[in-house]
Design an enzyme around this catalytic site. Sequence first.
Site, PDB file in Angstrom:
ATOM      1  CB  CYS A 163      -1.008  -0.071   1.136  1.00 49.66           C
ATOM      2  SG  CYS A 163      -2.443   0.935   0.782  1.00 49.66           S
ATOM      3  CD  GLU A 186      -0.399  -5.031   5.991  1.00 49.88           C
ATOM      4  OE1 GLU A 186      -0.330  -5.670   4.925  1.00 49.88           O
ATOM      5  OE2 GLU A 186      -0.646  -3.813   6.043  1.00 49.88           O
ATOM      6  CG  HIS A 193      -3.497  -3.099   3.857  1.00 48.58           C
ATOM      7  ND1 HIS A 193      -2.495  -2.386   4.487  1.00 48.58           N
ATOM      8  CD2 HIS A 193      -4.213  -2.200   3.165  1.00 48.58           C
ATOM      9  CE1 HIS A 193      -2.610  -1.113   4.186  1.00 48.58           C
ATOM     10  NE2 HIS A 193      -3.649  -0.970   3.384  1.00 48.58           N
TER      11      HIS A 193
HETATM   12  N1  GLN Z   1      -3.018   5.877  -0.386  1.00 50.79           N
HETATM   13  C1  GLN Z   1      -2.388   5.948   0.896  1.00 50.79           C
HETATM   14  C2  GLN Z   1      -1.149   6.826   0.834  1.00 50.79           C
HETATM   15  O1  GLN Z   1      -0.683   7.166  -0.222  1.00 50.79           O
HETATM   16  C3  GLN Z   1      -1.930   4.577   1.377  1.00 50.79           C
HETATM   17  C4  GLN Z   1      -3.026   3.916   2.124  1.00 50.79           C
HETATM   18  C5  GLN Z   1      -2.586   2.727   2.924  1.00 50.79           C
HETATM   19  O2  GLN Z   1      -1.398   2.424   3.076  1.00 50.79           O
HETATM   20  N2  GLN Z   1      -3.539   2.080   3.490  1.00 50.79           N
HETATM   21  O3  GLN Z   1      -0.635   7.169   1.864  1.00 50.79           O
END
Ligand code: GLN
Length: 196
Positions: free
Chosen positions: A85, A179, A177
């Site tokens: 992410c 995790e 995610h």
């Molecule tokens: N889009 C988010 C960012 O750029 C990331 C979101 C996440 O890690 N859950 O920070």
Amino acid sequence: MDANIGVLALQGNVSEHIDAFLLALERTRHGSASEVFEVRSPADLADCTVLAIPGGESTTISRLIDKNGLYEPIRQFRGGIFATCAGMVLMATEVADPRIHPLGLMDMTVDRNAFGRQKESFEADLPIASLEGGPFHAIFIRAPVVTRAGSRVTTLARLEQGIVAVEQGKNIALSFHPELGDDTRFHEMFLKKNGI
Ligand code: GLN
């Protein structure tokens, strides 16, 4: 192989990744003496065989990477990086947000909040050709997508909005995610890819 698995611990889902790696090691019964620990400084990173960059807030993590003197050490890091992410955002070569200082370790362009407000959070079952045992139940939270993947980047999964899982060399980056939840197949895939 026994290894030192570091999780970048500046902000975000740090303990969740540590727990997932511990479970992955237990399940694969490999690397029985491997350690999983938090990385906050260049000295911590120097002890790592591989590194995870967790989800969280990419603008904050980017700022703290610079502040803690980790930008160049991570760029020079020789082990694989598992980025989820916000971590995926940081691994890119291009991100259209001036607050992000991308590490440029994977040849791709990433759109930080590609799903916008309406779909800030959702779940989807993703078929992943290289994962045995059926589709991966993926949790997306303000997820990024890859809008351009260079020739050295392999796509592992995509949705209508764009690419959501990629690998390049020893690195894996995911929009979602792994995790969260107890399916550790991506953590296992990353460790295996890195000989652990
Ligand atoms: N889009 C988010 C960012 O750029 C990331 C979101 C996440 O890690 N859950 O920070």
